[in-house]
Design an enzyme around this catalytic site. Structure first.
Site, mmCIF file in Angstrom:
data_model
loop_
_atom_site.group_PDB
_atom_site.id
_atom_site.type_symbol
_atom_site.label_atom_id
_atom_site.label_comp_id
_atom_site.label_asym_id
_atom_site.label_seq_id
_atom_site.Cartn_x
_atom_site.Cartn_y
_atom_site.Cartn_z
ATOM 1 N N TYR A 151 32.954 18.244 10.047
ATOM 2 C CA TYR A 151 32.797 18.455 8.607
ATOM 3 C C TYR A 151 31.294 18.604 8.295
ATOM 4 C CZ TYR A 151 32.760 17.337 3.649
ATOM 5 O OH TYR A 151 32.550 17.372 2.304
ATOM 6 N N ARG A 208 30.686 -5.922 -7.442
ATOM 7 C CA ARG A 208 30.132 -5.312 -6.235
ATOM 8 C C ARG A 208 30.717 -5.972 -4.994
ATOM 9 N NH1 ARG A 208 25.751 -7.197 -4.217
ATOM 10 N NH2 ARG A 208 24.500 -7.274 -6.109
ATOM 11 N N ASP A 260 37.863 10.307 11.981
ATOM 12 C CA ASP A 260 37.944 10.822 10.609
ATOM 13 C C ASP A 260 39.332 11.451 10.471
ATOM 14 O OD1 ASP A 260 37.941 12.406 8.332
ATOM 15 O OD2 ASP A 260 35.867 13.067 8.570
ATOM 16 N N LYS A 264 40.612 13.590 -0.889
ATOM 17 C CA LYS A 264 41.534 14.643 -0.440
ATOM 18 C C LYS A 264 43.000 14.199 -0.603
ATOM 19 C CE LYS A 264 37.557 16.435 0.757
ATOM 20 N NZ LYS A 264 36.965 16.351 2.077
#
Ligand SMILES: *Cc1c(COP(=O)(O)O)cnc(C)c1O
Length: 403
Positions: free
Chosen positions: A114, A62, A189, A214
């Site tokens: 988005y 983690r 972004d 993406k």
């Protein structure tokens, strides 16, 4: 007509030895104890210590994992970042960033965001008393009335926006923000462009993030998010949140993303070249096309200044929702799917799919046409893509039959 491809879509960048296409495929793995050519997957939750008191570089995945570290170092290099951090999705990246905002502080964001971003900002407004002002980011001055040196904490930009392909002048907006609000962070972004075509950190942004789902990974076989910054103190704050909340990217997905990103430049070159052909074709047929490579795009010159190519996502209007639905359903080669950046071509109706979470009255307010069709161009042969698209347009009654 769309522009021809830029002469050098791959400029060399300060601090790097080679041009982008070379750097992106060259992963530094010199510290491997067995000289592995490919970075191995450290599929381990824990790492043993040498003694009760002497800890090593890694103890628990983690907090850190060698595969993730290699990925992060590589991403930092191609993003022009001092440090990059990999998390479990693009939304998780934005979640980590927005945790730097406290109750009562404000966010300024675009008006064509988005859908998932919109949902998270709505959640923050309702549950955390963090208000977002939505502005038209095509006009840099539109931000000025909302900049508050005390309250403004984040300015969140997307450029080009999706699906309306609006362009934001990152350098000018970043200057306004940094002048009036020294404590605010400019966040971009950059998912639509990828670091190959646009690097916001070199344009004045404080933080740049991507959905790694993406273009970075390119194959729609994983979910990931990436955050980059040039400021070590900001990186430390973001890392603290990632470790505290446990959203660091797992070793296998880190490996998949590191593998996928190597072909980013070659994929994008091909996808973009085909997108330019398809945008030209649709304009010739008389459709209203939204694509930053089109000379008819109102912000064509601005986009050219901040990015080295128009990318491979475009949208067009048919004038009729029913026709649009029939086009999408008639397509055989183009899969009906949300998302973009995959090696396969996709077709969608944003108002019915990716942007359906935005209420209809707000979609109308923001002039998001309900008949809009979005195309995300993959690496198939462009002649096949054009033939299939034309057949769908004819079948839907958007174009007359050739016979
Ligand atoms: C997909 C996407 C996101 C969200 O990323 P996920 O990996 O799906 O969580 C954020 N911004 C943009 C522009 C996107 O396209």
């Amino acid at each position: 007509m769309t522009d021809i491809l830029p002469a050098s879509p791959s400029p060399s960048v300060a601090g790097r030895r080679y041009r982008f296409a070379t750097e992106v495929v060259t992963v530094d793995n010199n510290d491997d104890p067995h000289n592995a050519a490919s970075v191995p997957i450290y599929q381990s939750a824990t790492f043993k210590q040498k003694s009760a008191t002497a800890g090593g570089e890694y103890d628990y995945s983690r907090s850190g994992n060698p595969t993730r570290t290699h990925l992060e170092n590589h991403l930092a290099k191609i993003m022009g970042a001092k440090r990059a951090l990999a998390v479990t999705s693009g939304m998780s990246a934005l979640d980590v960033i927005t945790r730097l905002v406290h109750a009562g502080e404000e966010i300024i964001a675009g008006d064509d965001l988005y859908g998932g971003t919109n949902r998270l900002l709505t959640f923050l407004a309702k549950s955390q008393n963090i208000k977002t002002h939505h502005i038209d980011t095509t006009k840099a001055e539109a931000i000025l009335p909302y900049l508050d040196p005390v309250k403004t904490k984040l300015v969140l930009l997307e450029t080009p926006t999706n699906p309306l392909i609006k362009i934001a002048d990152i350098p000018t907006i970043a200057n306004y923000v940094h002048e009036k609000c020294p404590n605010a962070l400019v966040v971009v972004d950059n998912t639509m462009m990828s670091p190959y075509l646009q690097r916001p950190l070199e344009l004045g942004a404080d933080i740049s993030y991507h959905s790694g789902t993406k273009y970075l990974s390119g194959h729609h076989d994983l979910m990931a998010g990436v955050i980059g910054t040039r400021d070590e103190a900001i990186a430390e704050q973001l890392y603290y949140v990632i470790n505290a909340t446990g959203c660091g990217l797992g070793p296998f997905d880190s490996w998949l993303l590191l593998r996928g990103v190597k072909t980013l430049a070659v994929r994008m070159d091909k996808q973009q070249a085909s997108a330019i052909r398809i945008a030209d074709y649709l304009e010739e047929q008389g459709f209203k096309v939204h694509y930053p490579g089109s000379k008819k795009h109102p912000q064509y010159e601005l986009h050219k200044k901040i990015a080295s190519g128009p990318g491979a996502v475009l949208s067009f209007e048919t004038g009729d929702i029913g026709i649009s639905e029939r086009i999408v359903e008639a397509a055989k080669l183009w899969s009906i799917s949300v998302s973009f950046g995959c090696v396969n071509s996709l077709i969608s109706m944003p108002c019915r799919m990716s942007h359906a979470s935005i209420p209809a009255h707000i979609r109308a307010e923001r002039a998001l046409p309900e008949d809009l069709i979005r195309l995300c161009i993959g690496i198939e042969d462009v002649e096949d893509l054009l033939e299939d698209l034309e057949a769908s347009l004819v079948a839907a009654g958007a174009l007359p039959s050739k016979q």
